[in-house]
Design a protein around this motif. Structure first.
Motif, PDB file in Angstrom:
ATOM      1  N   ILE A  74      -0.205  -3.875  -2.314  1.00 52.40           N
ATOM      2  CA  ILE A  74       0.804  -3.582  -1.298  1.00 52.40           C
ATOM      3  C   ILE A  74       0.206  -3.836   0.087  1.00 52.40           C
ATOM      4  O   ILE A  74      -1.006  -4.042   0.221  1.00 52.40           O
ATOM      5  N   THR A  75       1.046  -3.823   1.119  1.00 58.83           N
ATOM      6  CA  THR A  75       0.544  -4.017   2.476  1.00 58.83           C
ATOM      7  C   THR A  75      -0.037  -2.715   3.007  1.00 58.83           C
ATOM      8  O   THR A  75       0.253  -1.628   2.497  1.00 58.83           O
ATOM      9  N   THR A  76      -0.864  -2.832   4.045  1.00 58.36           N
ATOM     10  CA  THR A  76      -1.442  -1.625   4.650  1.00 58.36           C
ATOM     11  C   THR A  76      -0.347  -0.745   5.248  1.00 58.36           C
ATOM     12  O   THR A  76      -0.450   0.478   5.238  1.00 58.36           O
ATOM     13  N   ARG A  77       0.723  -1.382   5.734  1.00 53.53           N
ATOM     14  CA  ARG A  77       1.840  -0.607   6.290  1.00 53.53           C
ATOM     15  C   ARG A  77       2.514   0.214   5.194  1.00 53.53           C
ATOM     16  O   ARG A  77       2.824   1.389   5.370  1.00 53.53           O
ATOM     17  N   GLN A  78       2.737  -0.429   4.032  1.00 50.42           N
ATOM     18  CA  GLN A  78       3.335   0.293   2.922  1.00 50.42           C
ATOM     19  C   GLN A  78       2.432   1.438   2.456  1.00 50.42           C
ATOM     20  O   GLN A  78       2.905   2.530   2.136  1.00 50.42           O
ATOM     21  N   LEU A  79       1.119   1.176   2.438  1.00 51.68           N
ATOM     22  CA  LEU A  79       0.172   2.214   2.025  1.00 51.68           C
ATOM     23  C   LEU A  79       0.213   3.394   2.982  1.00 51.68           C
ATOM     24  O   LEU A  79       0.232   4.562   2.560  1.00 51.68           O
ATOM     25  N   ASN A  80       0.234   3.110   4.290  1.00 53.74           N
ATOM     26  CA  ASN A  80       0.279   4.193   5.281  1.00 53.74           C
ATOM     27  C   ASN A  80       1.547   5.029   5.127  1.00 53.74           C
ATOM     28  O   ASN A  80       1.514   6.258   5.254  1.00 53.74           O
ATOM     29  N   LYS A  81       2.658   4.370   4.836  1.00 52.76           N
ATOM     30  CA  LYS A  81       3.911   5.093   4.632  1.00 52.76           C
ATOM     31  C   LYS A  81       3.832   6.003   3.411  1.00 52.76           C
ATOM     32  O   LYS A  81       4.250   7.161   3.434  1.00 52.76           O
TER      33      LYS A  81
END
Length: 462
Positions: A438-445
């Motif tokens: 997944i993307t880092t943005r998705q992970l942060n979410k």
């Protein structure tokens, strides 16, 4: 819902994705009043429209909230504006989306807003003008079962009705009894607690009703009983199912006539006492076995309130842990910041036969043993944790609708998966996202959603 954007096409796209006729749209150079009489619950706003001529995100959000005080603000941004959107979330915005906006992601945001609105409205109802400031921490719950309990307590607290609290050992019946008294019109009068099961049978009558001098060997002076001491207030009879038949007869008389008679005495003494009783036993079964008088049970069971076990209110486990950590930080002079996510996940799989009281004891022990600022597995009893660190399948919650039960399972698996991967990667976001696909943005979410913090997984905490 209201969409504020500089691009009219984007407004139409969001309205089409939501598929709702009641979505209002505005193409504005800066936030302004909608001119609609409808209450706005969700506000989608482009970063450009949010900031306008303002350089401060905080001020821009404050201006929006001045116009739409009850709205959840969702910030929309292009990829290169992600940092601004994240800053807006840190400043109080509900969440953010990046263009182009996908229907599934938009739907998740809308569902989260609605879920949050339900929780807040229920909590606001519970608080109202009723709960005292000292009690807000206790009535703040995510469990529907516990919210139902607090609604009942709110309804009965102001009366003199007898309350019977039932539930397993350690569920907090004593706390509920104190809350009931504290929010009654007797709050300024005594609250007397009696643990009936801890008093020898020969002394229960004397403890409850008092005795006259010379009533029995050792009675060298008159003694007032708990009922007299509680006059005008509340008496809490814990473990009521343990009292003897002779005490049951006197309790029945007291409930019916509102008078007591001291042991060895002959005169009736009027008492104005509100009775709250509690038991962890099946009172109906005790009555069937002849161990408890049915007429007394009916008198005590005027307003029954069942306190759910910790297994039935697992949603509250993280919050209860936070409360106990804060409590013991003050008592033990420690500076514990939280529990390692993998440990917390494992606590969900424990049965908690001792309920909230057992959890409190476990957290106290862990706070004493822990040498760092995060409670790790080594600080907990070995039999409490899964030493392999594997995902443990929990018992199926057939008491819940399929959709809710499935979501709980998915959420727990997702959280445990991410916690394990973050642990393996030492909290490195980029590597964790790569391995998760997944993307880092998705992970942060996802980390924000599940309450996971990178610092908990850094190697120095091991």
């Amino acid at each position: 819902m209201l969409v504020i954007t500089r691009d009219g096409g984007r407004s139409e796209a969001i309205s089409e994705l939501l598929g709702q006729e009641e979505v209002l749209t505005q193409t504005l150079p800066a936030p302004a009043e909608s001119g609609s009489d409808k209450e706005i619950d969700t506000l989608f706003v482009d970063v450009e429209s949010l900031l306008g001529r303002n350089k401060s995100i905080n001020k821009a959000l404050d201006k929006l909230w001045a116009s739409y005080p009850s709205a959840a603000i969702v910030v929309m941004a292009d990829e290169e504006q992600t940092k601004l959107a994240v800053d807006a979330v840190k400043a109080g915005a509900f969440d953010y989306l990046t263009h182009p906006i996908e229907k599934e992601e938009l739907g998740l945001i809308v569902d989260k807003v609605r879920e949050s609105d339900v929780l807040h409205s229920e909590l606001d109802y519970l608080r109202g003008q009723f709960w005292s400031e000292d009690s807000l921490e206790y009535v703040d719950t995510r469990s529907k079962a516990m919210r139902d309990v607090f609604v009942k307590i709110r309804q009965v607290a102001g009366t003199r009705t007898t309350v019977l609290l039932t539930g397993e050992t350690g569920t907090g019946k004593s706390l509920i009894a104190k809350l009931t008294h504290a929010h009654s019109n007797r709050r300024d009068m005594p609250f007397i607690s009696v643990h009936c099961g801890a008093i020898p049978d020969t002394l229960v009558e004397s403890e409850l009703f008092g005795h006259e001098r010379g009533a029995f060997t050792g009675a060298v002076r008159r003694k007032l009983g708990k009922f007299e001491l509680a006059h005008g207030g509340t008496i809490f009879l814990d473990e009521i199912g343990t009292v003897s038949q002779s005490v049951q007869v006197k309790l029945l008389h007291t409930l019916q006539e509102r008078v007591i008679q001291r042991v060895g005495g002959e005169s009736d003494i009027p008492v104005d006492v509100r009775i709250i009783a509690a038991t962890n036993e099946d009172m109906g079964q005790l009555c069937e076995e002849g161990k408890f008088r049915k007429d007394l049970f009916y008198r005590l069971n005027v307003f029954p309130v069942r306190i759910p076990s910790l297994r039935e209110r697992q949603e509250d486990l993280p919050r209860l842990c936070e409360v106990f950590i804060k409590q013991f930080n003050g008592l033990l002079n420690t500076e514990i910041k939280g529990i390692h996510p993998q440990v917390l996940d494992t606590l969900f799989d424990y049965e908690w036969p001792g309920n909230v009281r057992e959890l409190e004891n476990v957290i106290e022990r862990a706070c004493i043993l822990e040498t760092g600022d995060i409670l790790m597995a080594d600080s907990f009893p070995p039999d409490l944790l899964d030493s392999q660190g594997d995902v443990v399948t929990s018992p199926v919650k057939t008491s819940l609708p399929l959709k809710e039960a499935r979501q709980i399972t998915v959420d727990r698996f997702e959280r445990q998966y991410l916690a394990s991967l973050l642990e393996q990667c030492g909290g490195v976001i980029r590597e964790t996202a790569r391995r998760a696909g997944i993307t880092t943005r998705q992970l942060n979410k996802l980390m924000n959603r599940h309450g996971l913090e990178r610092r908990s997984f850094r190697k120095k905490n091991r």
